[in-house]
Design a protein around this motif. Structure first.
Motif, PDB file in Angstrom:
ATOM      1  N   ALA A  49      14.094  -1.408  18.046  1.00  0.00           N
ATOM      2  CA  ALA A  49      14.860  -0.556  17.133  1.00  0.00           C
ATOM      3  C   ALA A  49      14.900  -1.146  15.734  1.00  0.00           C
ATOM      4  O   ALA A  49      14.649  -0.489  14.739  1.00  0.00           O
ATOM      5  N   LYS A  50      15.205  -2.437  15.675  1.00  0.00           N
ATOM      6  CA  LYS A  50      15.265  -3.108  14.379  1.00  0.00           C
ATOM      7  C   LYS A  50      13.895  -3.129  13.715  1.00  0.00           C
ATOM      8  O   LYS A  50      13.761  -2.955  12.508  1.00  0.00           O
ATOM      9  N   PHE A  51      12.879  -3.323  14.535  1.00  0.00           N
ATOM     10  CA  PHE A  51      11.508  -3.371  14.028  1.00  0.00           C
ATOM     11  C   PHE A  51      11.140  -2.054  13.358  1.00  0.00           C
ATOM     12  O   PHE A  51      10.551  -2.022  12.279  1.00  0.00           O
ATOM     13  N   SER A  52      11.496  -0.928  13.986  1.00  0.00           N
ATOM     14  CA  SER A  52      11.165   0.381  13.427  1.00  0.00           C
ATOM     15  C   SER A  52      11.897   0.638  12.117  1.00  0.00           C
ATOM     16  O   SER A  52      11.368   1.258  11.210  1.00  0.00           O
ATOM     17  N   GLN A  53      13.129   0.148  12.035  1.00  0.00           N
ATOM     18  CA  GLN A  53      13.905   0.379  10.825  1.00  0.00           C
ATOM     19  C   GLN A  53      13.272  -0.277   9.598  1.00  0.00           C
ATOM     20  O   GLN A  53      13.405   0.210   8.491  1.00  0.00           O
ATOM     21  N   THR A  54      12.549  -1.366   9.790  1.00  0.00           N
ATOM     22  CA  THR A  54      11.966  -2.075   8.655  1.00  0.00           C
ATOM     23  C   THR A  54      10.815  -1.310   8.012  1.00  0.00           C
ATOM     24  O   THR A  54      10.410  -1.635   6.919  1.00  0.00           O
ATOM     25  N   ILE A  55      10.276  -0.312   8.732  1.00  0.00           N
ATOM     26  CA  ILE A  55       9.156   0.436   8.163  1.00  0.00           C
ATOM     27  C   ILE A  55       9.548   1.877   7.816  1.00  0.00           C
ATOM     28  O   ILE A  55       8.696   2.689   7.473  1.00  0.00           O
ATOM     29  N   MET A  56      10.846   2.188   7.904  1.00  0.00           N
ATOM     30  CA  MET A  56      11.289   3.542   7.593  1.00  0.00           C
ATOM     31  C   MET A  56      11.187   3.830   6.103  1.00  0.00           C
ATOM     32  O   MET A  56      11.481   2.984   5.266  1.00  0.00           O
ATOM     33  N   GLU A  57      10.767   5.032   5.780  1.00  0.00           N
ATOM     34  CA  GLU A  57      10.684   5.504   4.401  1.00  0.00           C
ATOM     35  C   GLU A  57      11.425   6.830   4.302  1.00  0.00           C
ATOM     36  O   GLU A  57      11.405   7.642   5.235  1.00  0.00           O
ATOM     37  N   GLU A  58      12.082   7.045   3.183  1.00  0.00           N
ATOM     38  CA  GLU A  58      12.790   8.307   2.983  1.00  0.00           C
ATOM     39  C   GLU A  58      11.795   9.402   2.607  1.00  0.00           C
ATOM     40  O   GLU A  58      11.080   9.296   1.614  1.00  0.00           O
ATOM     41  N   ILE A  59      11.748  10.443   3.427  1.00  0.00           N
ATOM     42  CA  ILE A  59      10.888  11.585   3.124  1.00  0.00           C
ATOM     43  C   ILE A  59      11.702  12.867   3.271  1.00  0.00           C
ATOM     44  O   ILE A  59      12.573  12.969   4.132  1.00  0.00           O
ATOM     45  N   THR A  60      11.415  13.844   2.440  1.00  0.00           N
ATOM     46  CA  THR A  60      12.160  15.103   2.453  1.00  0.00           C
ATOM     47  C   THR A  60      11.642  16.018   3.551  1.00  0.00           C
ATOM     48  O   THR A  60      10.559  15.803   4.109  1.00  0.00           O
ATOM     49  N   ASP A  61      12.405  17.072   3.848  1.00  0.00           N
ATOM     50  CA  ASP A  61      12.018  18.015   4.900  1.00  0.00           C
ATOM     51  C   ASP A  61      10.736  18.769   4.554  1.00  0.00           C
ATOM     52  O   ASP A  61       9.996  19.181   5.451  1.00  0.00           O
ATOM     53  N   ASN A  62      10.514  18.966   3.256  1.00  0.00           N
ATOM     54  CA  ASN A  62       9.316  19.707   2.836  1.00  0.00           C
ATOM     55  C   ASN A  62       8.186  18.777   2.392  1.00  0.00           C
ATOM     56  O   ASN A  62       7.282  19.186   1.661  1.00  0.00           O
ATOM     57  N   TYR A  63       8.242  17.528   2.851  1.00  0.00           N
ATOM     58  CA  TYR A  63       7.221  16.548   2.477  1.00  0.00           C
ATOM     59  C   TYR A  63       5.844  16.971   2.999  1.00  0.00           C
ATOM     60  O   TYR A  63       5.701  17.413   4.143  1.00  0.00           O
ATOM     61  N   VAL A  64       4.823  16.827   2.152  1.00  0.00           N
ATOM     62  CA  VAL A  64       3.450  17.194   2.524  1.00  0.00           C
ATOM     63  C   VAL A  64       2.601  15.923   2.601  1.00  0.00           C
ATOM     64  O   VAL A  64       2.355  15.278   1.578  1.00  0.00           O
ATOM     65  N   PRO A  65       2.147  15.537   3.790  1.00  0.00           N
ATOM     66  CA  PRO A  65       1.324  14.325   3.932  1.00  0.00           C
ATOM     67  C   PRO A  65      -0.093  14.552   3.412  1.00  0.00           C
ATOM     68  O   PRO A  65      -0.537  15.697   3.253  1.00  0.00           O
ATOM     69  N   LYS A  66      -0.806  13.466   3.183  1.00  0.00           N
ATOM     70  CA  LYS A  66      -2.139  13.557   2.586  1.00  0.00           C
ATOM     71  C   LYS A  66      -3.201  12.811   3.393  1.00  0.00           C
ATOM     72  O   LYS A  66      -4.367  13.196   3.399  1.00  0.00           O
ATOM     73  N   TYR A  67      -2.798  11.721   4.068  1.00  0.00           N
ATOM     74  CA  TYR A  67      -3.766  10.876   4.756  1.00  0.00           C
ATOM     75  C   TYR A  67      -3.481  10.826   6.269  1.00  0.00           C
ATOM     76  O   TYR A  67      -2.777   9.928   6.737  1.00  0.00           O
ATOM     77  N   PRO A  68      -4.017  11.779   7.045  1.00  0.00           N
ATOM     78  CA  PRO A  68      -3.759  11.783   8.492  1.00  0.00           C
ATOM     79  C   PRO A  68      -4.295  10.544   9.207  1.00  0.00           C
ATOM     80  O   PRO A  68      -3.810  10.185  10.283  1.00  0.00           O
ATOM     81  N   ASN A  69      -5.269   9.862   8.602  1.00  0.00           N
ATOM     82  CA  ASN A  69      -5.851   8.681   9.240  1.00  0.00           C
ATOM     83  C   ASN A  69      -4.904   7.484   9.289  1.00  0.00           C
ATOM     84  O   ASN A  69      -5.218   6.466   9.915  1.00  0.00           O
ATOM     85  N   VAL A  70      -3.739   7.603   8.647  1.00  0.00           N
ATOM     86  CA  VAL A  70      -2.790   6.482   8.682  1.00  0.00           C
ATOM     87  C   VAL A  70      -2.274   6.222  10.091  1.00  0.00           C
ATOM     88  O   VAL A  70      -1.734   5.156  10.377  1.00  0.00           O
ATOM     89  N   ILE A  71      -2.458   7.195  10.997  1.00  0.00           N
ATOM     90  CA  ILE A  71      -2.008   6.985  12.376  1.00  0.00           C
ATOM     91  C   ILE A  71      -2.858   5.917  13.070  1.00  0.00           C
ATOM     92  O   ILE A  71      -2.510   5.461  14.155  1.00  0.00           O
ATOM     93  N   LYS A  72      -3.961   5.499  12.433  1.00  0.00           N
ATOM     94  CA  LYS A  72      -4.758   4.398  12.966  1.00  0.00           C
ATOM     95  C   LYS A  72      -4.029   3.062  12.803  1.00  0.00           C
ATOM     96  O   LYS A  72      -4.366   2.084  13.456  1.00  0.00           O
ATOM     97  N   LEU A  73      -3.046   3.036  11.909  1.00  0.00           N
ATOM     98  CA  LEU A  73      -2.247   1.832  11.704  1.00  0.00           C
ATOM     99  C   LEU A  73      -1.230   1.694  12.834  1.00  0.00           C
ATOM    100  O   LEU A  73      -0.775   2.688  13.395  1.00  0.00           O
ATOM    101  N   SER A  74      -0.885   0.472  13.157  1.00  0.00           N
ATOM    102  CA  SER A  74       0.163   0.223  14.151  1.00  0.00           C
ATOM    103  C   SER A  74       1.476  -0.051  13.424  1.00  0.00           C
ATOM    104  O   SER A  74       1.506  -0.197  12.195  1.00  0.00           O
ATOM    105  N   ASP A  75       2.565  -0.156  14.171  1.00  0.00           N
ATOM    106  CA  ASP A  75       3.852  -0.515  13.565  1.00  0.00           C
ATOM    107  C   ASP A  75       3.773  -1.891  12.911  1.00  0.00           C
ATOM    108  O   ASP A  75       4.387  -2.129  11.868  1.00  0.00           O
ATOM    109  N   ASN A  76       3.030  -2.795  13.538  1.00  0.00           N
ATOM    110  CA  ASN A  76       2.842  -4.131  12.945  1.00  0.00           C
ATOM    111  C   ASN A  76       2.175  -4.024  11.580  1.00  0.00           C
ATOM    112  O   ASN A  76       2.582  -4.664  10.611  1.00  0.00           O
ATOM    113  N   ASP A  77       1.110  -3.210  11.515  1.00  0.00           N
ATOM    114  CA  ASP A  77       0.392  -3.017  10.255  1.00  0.00           C
ATOM    115  C   ASP A  77       1.329  -2.465   9.189  1.00  0.00           C
ATOM    116  O   ASP A  77       1.354  -2.941   8.049  1.00  0.00           O
TER     117      ASP A  77
END
Length: 269
Positions: free
Chosen positions: A183-211
């Motif tokens: 739980a604590k680990f996930s909180q360190t990588i949280m970013e504030e994004i709005t409900d209407n946020y539009v992503p651009k790079y779907p390949n980022v899912i290749k990254l792990s939580d560690n990355d």
């Protein structure tokens, strides 16, 4: 438990708790129970007589047996690749394989770890098979001892090494960590994004939580100190690992976008 402190090239210190020999032995036991359960089921359905009936000769029977045991032979390799550094046993014990620098291991790293299981867990195995083939029944105690010693090499290596590594880990430059603070680990990588946020790079899912955590920690320090050389290196590393090309005007904008995209995709998958 032992800990591993990684000091990145960007002078960011990251602490990991290493998996203990007990945890790794437990994961090893669970995985082997699954392997034996599979073999028990297969050979209950497909008896030796059935296999010999399908095969035209002895060599065909041997080849068919080898084919049946492939899922067991390659179990740790394909599970660690498909499950992001975990087998079923590792997942149950909340441990996983990572690169010594904290990033996700490459497929080559996984292959090296798997191949060197021959040394870590199957040392003397060929000698044991050969001894039984020769009918050395009077040496059954010695044969059993060789088998057990061969199986314990990996566990002993983990116990005596500074980073709890078996020989396969040392060769592949990997360690096994304990995911104790999920739980604590996930909180360190949280970013504030709005409900209407539009992503651009779907390949980022290749990254792990560690990355993602390493990227965020490094990005935070480098952007605050205006360390542009580090930002350039970080951008190039992200492009390499995630297989994407930066389109933003600055490295800061690109890395910030990557972190937000990562949070978007991991929260909405």
């Amino acid at each position: 438990m032992k800990t591993l402190q990684i000091n990145t090239t960007q002078n960011v210190n990251i602490n990991f708790t290493l998996a203990s020999e007990v945890q790794r032995a437990g994961a090893f036991l669970i995985d082997n129970i699954l392997k034996f359960a599979y073999l028990f089921f297969i050979y209950s359905v497909f008896t030796e007589a059935t296999i010999e009936g399908w095969a035209d000769d002895t060599w065909s029977a041997v080849a068919l047996n080898a084919l049946i045991t492939l899922p067991v032979t390659f179990y740790s390799l394909y599970t660690e690749i498909l499950m992001n550094g975990q087998t079923v046993g590792k997942k149950a014990l909340s441990i996983k394989v990572v690169n010594i620098d904290g990033f996700k291991p490459s497929i080559t790293d996984y292959i090296i770890r798997w191949f060197l299981r021959i040394v870590d867990f199957n040392l003397f195995f060929i000698l044991v098979v050969y001894a039984y083939a020769l009918g050395w029944d009077s040496y059954v105690g010695l044969i059993l001892l060789l088998f057990l010693v061969g199986k314990c090499v990996g566990i002993v290596s983990v116990a005596i090494s500074k980073k709890n590594q078996r020989i396969g880990d040392m060769s592949a430059n990997t360690v096994v960590i304990y995911l104790k603070d999920t739980a604590k680990f996930s909180q360190t990588i949280m970013e504030e994004i709005t409900d209407n946020y539009v992503p651009k790079y779907p390949n980022v899912i290749k990254l792990s939580d560690n990355d993602a955590r390493i990227i965020k920690d490094t990005f935070t320090v480098a952007s605050r100190t205006k360390d542009y050389k580090t930002l350039i290196k970080l951008r190039k590393k992200i492009e390499e690992v995630a297989n994407i090309k930066a389109e933003e005007k600055s490295d800061i904008e690109f890395i910030d976008k990557v972190l937000k995209d990562y949070n978007y995709y991991t929260q909405n998958m």
